[in-house]
Design an enzyme around this catalytic site. Structure first.
Site, PDB file in Angstrom:
ATOM      1  N   SER A 122      78.286  89.962 -46.861  1.00 27.72           N
ATOM      2  CA  SER A 122      78.055  91.274 -46.249  1.00 27.72           C
ATOM      3  C   SER A 122      79.181  91.675 -45.312  1.00 27.72           C
ATOM      4  CB  SER A 122      76.791  91.244 -45.387  1.00 27.72           C
ATOM      5  OG  SER A 122      75.660  91.045 -46.159  1.00 27.72           O
ATOM      6  N   HIS A 143      80.757  93.489 -53.083  1.00 29.31           N
ATOM      7  CA  HIS A 143      79.634  93.658 -52.150  1.00 29.31           C
ATOM      8  C   HIS A 143      78.615  94.662 -52.679  1.00 29.31           C
ATOM      9  CE1 HIS A 143      77.939  95.266 -48.192  1.00 29.31           C
ATOM     10  NE2 HIS A 143      77.330  94.151 -48.473  1.00 29.31           N
ATOM     11  N   GLU A 155      81.182  97.592 -53.396  1.00 33.30           N
ATOM     12  CA  GLU A 155      82.532  97.603 -52.828  1.00 33.30           C
ATOM     13  C   GLU A 155      83.299  96.415 -53.413  1.00 33.30           C
ATOM     14  OE1 GLU A 155      81.767  99.328 -48.353  1.00 33.30           O
ATOM     15  OE2 GLU A 155      81.205  97.264 -48.725  1.00 33.30           O
ATOM     16  N   ASN A 199      79.164  98.636 -44.402  1.00 37.72           N
ATOM     17  CA  ASN A 199      78.538  97.833 -43.337  1.00 37.72           C
ATOM     18  C   ASN A 199      79.296  97.973 -42.028  1.00 37.72           C
ATOM     19  OD1 ASN A 199      76.530  96.949 -44.955  1.00 37.72           O
ATOM     20  ND2 ASN A 199      77.225  94.842 -45.127  1.00 37.72           N
TER      21      ASN A 199
HETATM   22  N1  CAA Z   1      63.931  96.804 -62.041  1.00 39.77           N
HETATM   23  C1  CAA Z   1      63.416  97.905 -62.634  1.00 39.77           C
HETATM   24  N2  CAA Z   1      62.767  98.853 -61.960  1.00 39.77           N
HETATM   25  C2  CAA Z   1      62.635  98.695 -60.640  1.00 39.77           C
HETATM   26  C3  CAA Z   1      63.144  97.582 -59.948  1.00 39.77           C
HETATM   27  C4  CAA Z   1      63.804  96.588 -60.714  1.00 39.77           C
HETATM   28  N3  CAA Z   1      64.305  95.490 -60.166  1.00 39.77           N
HETATM   29  N4  CAA Z   1      62.864  97.702 -58.637  1.00 39.77           N
HETATM   30  C5  CAA Z   1      62.199  98.854 -58.487  1.00 39.77           C
HETATM   31  N5  CAA Z   1      62.056  99.445 -59.686  1.00 39.77           N
HETATM   32  C6  CAA Z   1      61.378 100.695 -59.988  1.00 39.77           C
HETATM   33  C7  CAA Z   1      60.049 100.799 -59.256  1.00 39.77           C
HETATM   34  O1  CAA Z   1      59.030 100.097 -59.928  1.00 39.77           O
HETATM   35  C8  CAA Z   1      59.835 102.297 -59.257  1.00 39.77           C
HETATM   36  O2  CAA Z   1      59.348 102.694 -60.516  1.00 39.77           O
HETATM   37  P1  CAA Z   1      58.221 103.871 -60.625  1.00 39.77           P
HETATM   38  O3  CAA Z   1      58.845 105.082 -59.978  1.00 39.77           O
HETATM   39  O4  CAA Z   1      58.047 104.010 -62.096  1.00 39.77           O
HETATM   40  O5  CAA Z   1      57.034 103.359 -59.904  1.00 39.77           O
HETATM   41  C9  CAA Z   1      61.263 102.862 -59.145  1.00 39.77           C
HETATM   42  O6  CAA Z   1      62.146 101.780 -59.499  1.00 39.77           O
HETATM   43  C10 CAA Z   1      61.596 103.313 -57.741  1.00 39.77           C
HETATM   44  O7  CAA Z   1      61.269 102.276 -56.856  1.00 39.77           O
HETATM   45  P2  CAA Z   1      60.631 102.565 -55.458  1.00 39.77           P
HETATM   46  O8  CAA Z   1      59.377 103.356 -55.606  1.00 39.77           O
HETATM   47  O9  CAA Z   1      60.588 101.276 -54.684  1.00 39.77           O
HETATM   48  O10 CAA Z   1      61.771 103.511 -54.909  1.00 39.77           O
HETATM   49  P3  CAA Z   1      61.761 104.469 -53.666  1.00 39.77           P
HETATM   50  O11 CAA Z   1      61.921 105.830 -54.152  1.00 39.77           O
HETATM   51  O12 CAA Z   1      60.640 104.131 -52.748  1.00 39.77           O
HETATM   52  O13 CAA Z   1      63.136 104.027 -52.978  1.00 39.77           O
HETATM   53  C11 CAA Z   1      64.729 102.580 -51.968  1.00 39.77           C
HETATM   54  C12 CAA Z   1      63.352 102.674 -52.630  1.00 39.77           C
HETATM   55  C13 CAA Z   1      65.811 103.037 -52.922  1.00 39.77           C
HETATM   56  C14 CAA Z   1      64.917 101.117 -51.646  1.00 39.77           C
HETATM   57  C15 CAA Z   1      64.702 103.489 -50.685  1.00 39.77           C
HETATM   58  O14 CAA Z   1      63.619 103.140 -49.874  1.00 39.77           O
HETATM   59  C16 CAA Z   1      65.975 103.340 -49.885  1.00 39.77           C
HETATM   60  O15 CAA Z   1      66.980 103.963 -50.157  1.00 39.77           O
HETATM   61  N6  CAA Z   1      65.921 102.495 -48.831  1.00 39.77           N
HETATM   62  C17 CAA Z   1      67.104 102.172 -48.033  1.00 39.77           C
HETATM   63  C18 CAA Z   1      67.756 100.951 -48.645  1.00 39.77           C
HETATM   64  C19 CAA Z   1      69.062 100.628 -47.991  1.00 39.77           C
HETATM   65  O16 CAA Z   1      69.494 101.216 -47.010  1.00 39.77           O
HETATM   66  N7  CAA Z   1      69.726  99.605 -48.568  1.00 39.77           N
HETATM   67  C20 CAA Z   1      70.964  99.126 -48.030  1.00 39.77           C
HETATM   68  C21 CAA Z   1      70.688  98.007 -47.025  1.00 39.77           C
HETATM   69  S1  CAA Z   1      72.167  97.397 -46.303  1.00 39.77           S
HETATM   70  C22 CAA Z   1      72.798  96.387 -47.498  1.00 39.77           C
HETATM   71  O17 CAA Z   1      72.249  96.155 -48.538  1.00 39.77           O
HETATM   72  C23 CAA Z   1      74.137  95.795 -47.240  1.00 39.77           C
HETATM   73  C24 CAA Z   1      74.165  94.493 -46.553  1.00 39.77           C
HETATM   74  O18 CAA Z   1      75.187  93.817 -46.703  1.00 39.77           O
HETATM   75  C25 CAA Z   1      73.096  93.998 -45.648  1.00 39.77           C
HETATM   76  P1  NAD Z   2      68.538  84.944 -49.476  1.00 40.01           P
HETATM   77  O1  NAD Z   2      68.261  84.068 -48.328  1.00 40.01           O
HETATM   78  O2  NAD Z   2      67.453  85.808 -50.014  1.00 40.01           O
HETATM   79  O3  NAD Z   2      69.093  84.065 -50.729  1.00 40.01           O
HETATM   80  C1  NAD Z   2      70.089  83.099 -50.623  1.00 40.01           C
HETATM   81  C2  NAD Z   2      69.853  82.076 -51.727  1.00 40.01           C
HETATM   82  O4  NAD Z   2      70.986  81.195 -51.789  1.00 40.01           O
HETATM   83  C3  NAD Z   2      68.619  81.202 -51.504  1.00 40.01           C
HETATM   84  O5  NAD Z   2      67.809  81.218 -52.665  1.00 40.01           O
HETATM   85  C4  NAD Z   2      69.201  79.817 -51.246  1.00 40.01           C
HETATM   86  O6  NAD Z   2      68.385  78.755 -51.670  1.00 40.01           O
HETATM   87  C5  NAD Z   2      70.488  79.904 -52.052  1.00 40.01           C
HETATM   88  N1  NAD Z   2      71.500  78.908 -51.650  1.00 40.01           N
HETATM   89  C6  NAD Z   2      71.804  78.454 -50.409  1.00 40.01           C
HETATM   90  N2  NAD Z   2      72.812  77.564 -50.478  1.00 40.01           N
HETATM   91  C7  NAD Z   2      73.138  77.448 -51.788  1.00 40.01           C
HETATM   92  C8  NAD Z   2      74.098  76.666 -52.504  1.00 40.01           C
HETATM   93  N3  NAD Z   2      74.917  75.828 -51.873  1.00 40.01           N
HETATM   94  N4  NAD Z   2      74.155  76.797 -53.842  1.00 40.01           N
HETATM   95  C9  NAD Z   2      73.327  77.626 -54.510  1.00 40.01           C
HETATM   96  N5  NAD Z   2      72.398  78.392 -53.873  1.00 40.01           N
HETATM   97  C10 NAD Z   2      72.308  78.285 -52.545  1.00 40.01           C
HETATM   98  O7  NAD Z   2      69.813  85.818 -49.081  1.00 40.01           O
HETATM   99  P2  NAD Z   2      70.284  87.243 -49.644  1.00 40.01           P
HETATM  100  O8  NAD Z   2      69.675  88.312 -48.821  1.00 40.01           O
HETATM  101  O9  NAD Z   2      70.145  87.244 -51.120  1.00 40.01           O
HETATM  102  O10 NAD Z   2      71.830  87.191 -49.249  1.00 40.01           O
HETATM  103  C11 NAD Z   2      72.777  86.484 -50.014  1.00 40.01           C
HETATM  104  C12 NAD Z   2      74.175  86.968 -49.660  1.00 40.01           C
HETATM  105  O11 NAD Z   2      74.265  88.376 -49.943  1.00 40.01           O
HETATM  106  C13 NAD Z   2      74.556  86.819 -48.185  1.00 40.01           C
HETATM  107  O12 NAD Z   2      75.920  86.534 -48.098  1.00 40.01           O
HETATM  108  C14 NAD Z   2      74.230  88.185 -47.609  1.00 40.01           C
HETATM  109  O13 NAD Z   2      74.966  88.469 -46.435  1.00 40.01           O
HETATM  110  C15 NAD Z   2      74.665  89.078 -48.765  1.00 40.01           C
HETATM  111  N6  NAD Z   2      74.034  90.413 -48.790  1.00 40.01           N
HETATM  112  C16 NAD Z   2      72.736  90.574 -48.409  1.00 40.01           C
HETATM  113  C17 NAD Z   2      72.175  91.839 -48.451  1.00 40.01           C
HETATM  114  C18 NAD Z   2      70.745  92.063 -48.040  1.00 40.01           C
HETATM  115  O14 NAD Z   2      70.338  93.218 -47.823  1.00 40.01           O
HETATM  116  N7  NAD Z   2      69.927  91.042 -47.928  1.00 40.01           N
HETATM  117  C19 NAD Z   2      72.923  92.933 -48.922  1.00 40.01           C
HETATM  118  C20 NAD Z   2      74.260  92.714 -49.342  1.00 40.01           C
HETATM  119  C21 NAD Z   2      74.815  91.446 -49.254  1.00 40.01           C
END
Ligand code: CAA
Ligand code: NAD
Length: 391
Positions: A122, A143, A155, A199
């Site tokens: 991330s 990413h 990304e 991010n």
């Molecule tokens: N495969 C197939 N279909 C799927 C699925 C999957 N894996 N997952 C969900 N679906 C389907 C659902 O079943 C649903 O189908 P129906 O409409 O037929 O029921 C459809 O896709 C839409 O799903 P949701 O109802 O859950 O969708 P929503 O409209 O409520 O939106 C969301 C969900 C897109 C997650 C929305 O809530 C959103 O945008 N949330 C913000 C998420 C966000 O900000 N993400 C970024 C986080 S930061 C990050 O990721 C980076 C990091 O490094 C930490």
């Molecule tokens: P998670 O905790 O859900 O999953 C991590 C998995 O990795 C676990 O199943 C764990 O058992 C496995 N693992 C740990 N060590 C391992 C190893 N040595 N070999 C194989 N598997 C191993 O975490 P997550 O949320 O899926 O995040 C995974 C990565 O993706 C992180 O680097 C996180 O920063 C990044 N990421 C997370 C998000 C998010 O929204 N959660 C979004 C973008 C990127």
């Protein structure tokens, strides 16, 4: 460019199982690796559920069934053997530098010379993850955003030693992965800085939110009122989003920014206490909210008045300007577009062109209130100089 047929996804958690699903949907042979069978069992069940849902909606393409795609998915606990005939690997293990470096060493030592090694970190340095693996030129960042099948953005990040071939292959593989909610958007990240584009731009908002969470706890304001402050412009309010991403991931990410960007990123009390108690959000069934019955229903009828979106946008504009100053992205349009594709919320540059002066004042006020100097406006924001820069 490498001809990719087999992808190995390492880590089958929240992100890994989504990555495996879209890789299967794109037609690749996929092997999923984890450290315990029970994690792989859970991931396989999730992937199958997602594929069946897509099949029922006709999203798999003509004649393609969920069962046929599941038959192309292999599993193992042995990373070294999994990568022996891999063309491309995507690492999605925990956000921990030491663990990631070990995984990259094993992958580089055991995969064919042409194999591209991507990390879904991330925030962390691609250059550092690649440094001791022996083949840093093959390593890139890739990413994704959570949930992978529904979020448009990927990304692709160049580390200091990433080869052009590795970047080109990474862009091509990313573009080949389907998104179930609109067109895939692939952003090329030019240099390796913490948090890349999306991010990074959303990172200082976490300083502000950490302060908001601690204030709410002190004043005994319930979390749903904080999420209500976000209104309908945010698909998930800040507390729900932290739960959704995983509080452990949020904690790791903030600690990393505290080391690399500013000590102001140190996670606040509320986030630290939730993590210490093992309440990591959706994945453990409890965080700010109770997720044991699925996505919580959040009553947003009453606002706390502690947090506001205009301040969030000002904070994002400031960081967006720093991203431009450092040359991480080629212009501000890509920053706004990547934010929309990665977070489903608008980026700050559109409104920022008119508001940068007022927003700069707002940032000085919020820096005074929170004591976080990092939130003060940078020169490029205060002067509005970004307006004249390349789109
Ligand atoms: N495969 C197939 N279909 C799927 C699925 C999957 N894996 N997952 C969900 N679906 C389907 C659902 O079943 C649903 O189908 P129906 O409409 O037929 O029921 C459809 O896709 C839409 O799903 P949701 O109802 O859950 O969708 P929503 O409209 O409520 O939106 C969301 C969900 C897109 C997650 C929305 O809530 C959103 O945008 N949330 C913000 C998420 C966000 O900000 N993400 C970024 C986080 S930061 C990050 O990721 C980076 C990091 O490094 C930490
Ligand atoms: P998670 O905790 O859900 O999953 C991590 C998995 O990795 C676990 O199943 C764990 O058992 C496995 N693992 C740990 N060590 C391992 C190893 N040595 N070999 C194989 N598997 C191993 O975490 P997550 O949320 O899926 O995040 C995974 C990565 O993706 C992180 O680097 C996180 O920063 C990044 N990421 C997370 C998000 C998010 O929204 N959660 C979004 C973008 C990127």
């Amino acid at each position: 460019m490498v001809d990719v047929k087999k992808i190995v996804v390492v880590g089958s958690g929240l992100m890994g199982n989504g990555i495996a699903q879209v890789s299967l949907m794109a037609g690749y042979n996929v092997t999923l690796v984890d450290i315990k069978d029970e994690f792989l069992d859970k991931a396989f069940a999730n992937i199958e559920k997602g594929l069946k849902k897509s099949e029922s909606k006709g999203q798999l393409g003509e004649g393609v069934t969920a069962d046929a795609l599941m038959a192309k998915l292999k599993r193992t606990l042995d990373l070294a053997s999994a990568v022996k005939d891999a063309d491309y690997t995507i690492e999605a293990v925990v956000e921990n530098m030491k663990v990631k470096k070990e995984v990259f060493k094993t992958m580089a030592e055991n995969s064919p010379a042409h194999c591209i090694l991507a990390t879904n970190t991330s925030t962390m340095s691609i250059t550092e993850i690649a440094k001791d693996c022996g083949r840093p030129e093959n390593v890139i960042g890739m990413h994704f955003f959570n949930p992978v099948p529904l979020m448009r953005c990927i990304e692709v990040i160049a580390g200091e030693k990433s080869s052009e071939e590795a970047m080109e292959t990474g862009m091509a593989v990313s573009n080949s992965l389907p998104c179930l909610r609109g067109n895939r958007y692939v952003a090329k990240v030019l240099i390796d800085r913490p948090g890349f584009i999306v991010n990074r731009m959303n990172a200082p908002g976490q300083i502000y939110l950490s302060w908001v969470f601690d204030q709410a706890k002190e004043k005994q304001i319930p979390w749903n009122q904080i999420d209500a402050d976000g209104g309908h412009a945010m698909p998930m309010g800040p507390c729900e989003l932290c739960d959704y991403v995983g509080l452990d991931t949020m904690h790791h990410v903030m600690e990393y920014y505290a080391e690399t960007l500013s000590p102001n990123f140190k996670p606040g009390k509320v986030i630290s206490e939730l993590v210490e108690a093992g309440n990591l959000g959706a994945k453990t069934g409890k965080g700010f909210y109770d997720w044991s019955g699925g996505r919580p229903k959040i009553d947003k009828s009453q606002k706390a008045g502690l947090f506001d979106l205009q301040t969030m946008m000002a904070i994002m504009l400031n960081e967006g300007c720093r991203i431009l100053e450092e040359g991480v992205a080629s212009g501000f349009k890509i920053i706004d577009d990547a934010n929309m594709a990665g977070m489903n919320t608008p980026g700050p540059f559109g409104a920022g062109k008119k508001n940068f002066e007022a927003w700069s004042k707002l940032l000085d006020e919020i820096a005074d209130k929170t004591g976080a100097e990092y939130l003060r406006p940078c020169e490029l924001m205060k002067s509005g100089g970004f307006v004249k820069m390349r789109k």
